[in-house]
Scaffold this motif. Sequence first.
Motif, short mmCIF file in Angstrom:
data_model
loop_
_atom_site.label_atom_id
_atom_site.label_comp_id
_atom_site.label_asym_id
_atom_site.label_seq_id
_atom_site.Cartn_x
_atom_site.Cartn_y
_atom_site.Cartn_z
N TYR A 13 0.83 -1.21 0.00
CA TYR A 13 0.00 0.00 0.00
C TYR A 13 0.86 1.25 0.00
O TYR A 13 0.40 2.32 0.40
CB TYR A 13 -0.95 -0.02 1.21
N THR A 29 3.33 7.08 4.63
CA THR A 29 3.28 6.84 3.20
C THR A 29 4.63 7.24 2.61
O THR A 29 5.43 7.92 3.26
CB THR A 29 2.18 7.67 2.51
N TRP A 44 -5.02 -1.31 10.48
CA TRP A 44 -5.81 -1.49 9.26
C TRP A 44 -6.70 -0.28 8.98
O TRP A 44 -6.87 0.11 7.82
CB TRP A 44 -6.62 -2.78 9.35
N GLU A 48 -6.03 2.21 5.67
CA GLU A 48 -7.09 2.55 4.72
C GLU A 48 -7.14 4.06 4.46
O GLU A 48 -7.26 4.50 3.32
CB GLU A 48 -8.45 2.07 5.23
N ALA A 51 -3.78 5.03 2.53
CA ALA A 51 -3.64 4.43 1.20
C ALA A 51 -4.81 4.79 0.28
O ALA A 51 -4.68 4.71 -0.94
CB ALA A 51 -3.54 2.92 1.33
N GLY A 52 -5.94 5.17 0.87
CA GLY A 52 -7.09 5.53 0.06
C GLY A 52 -7.85 4.33 -0.49
O GLY A 52 -8.64 4.47 -1.41
N ARG A 53 -7.58 3.16 0.06
CA ARG A 53 -8.32 1.95 -0.33
C ARG A 53 -8.37 1.00 0.85
O ARG A 53 -7.56 1.08 1.76
CB ARG A 53 -7.71 1.29 -1.55
N VAL A 54 -9.33 0.10 0.82
CA VAL A 54 -9.53 -0.82 1.93
C VAL A 54 -8.48 -1.94 1.87
O VAL A 54 -8.41 -2.66 0.87
CB VAL A 54 -10.94 -1.44 1.88
N PRO A 55 -7.65 -2.07 2.91
CA PRO A 55 -6.68 -3.17 2.92
C PRO A 55 -7.37 -4.49 3.23
O PRO A 55 -8.36 -4.53 3.96
CB PRO A 55 -5.71 -2.78 4.03
N ASP A 56 -6.85 -5.54 2.67
CA ASP A 56 -7.37 -6.87 2.93
C ASP A 56 -6.26 -7.71 3.56
O ASP A 56 -5.44 -8.29 2.84
CB ASP A 56 -7.87 -7.52 1.64
#
Length: 74
Positions: A13, A29, A44, A48, A51-56
Amino acid sequence: MRVAYLNRLVKAYSCTLADWHGSAYLLSTFTGKTELVNDMSDLWRKLEVLAGRVPDPLALREEYGNIKVSDETS
């Protein structure tokens, strides 16, 4: 050892993780945004945000699950 393992995960990420006085972590970052992380569930959520997105975490574990954390055996 935990920081080294988690860095391999958050690198996906575009982030890094560093120990902060043994009581928390600094999540950053590659552009310099930084968040203080108190525990793994907090990691987590803040990953998110940065990173601007949902981590999995489960998908990352499948990809990086064989990372050698320690050479020590018990």
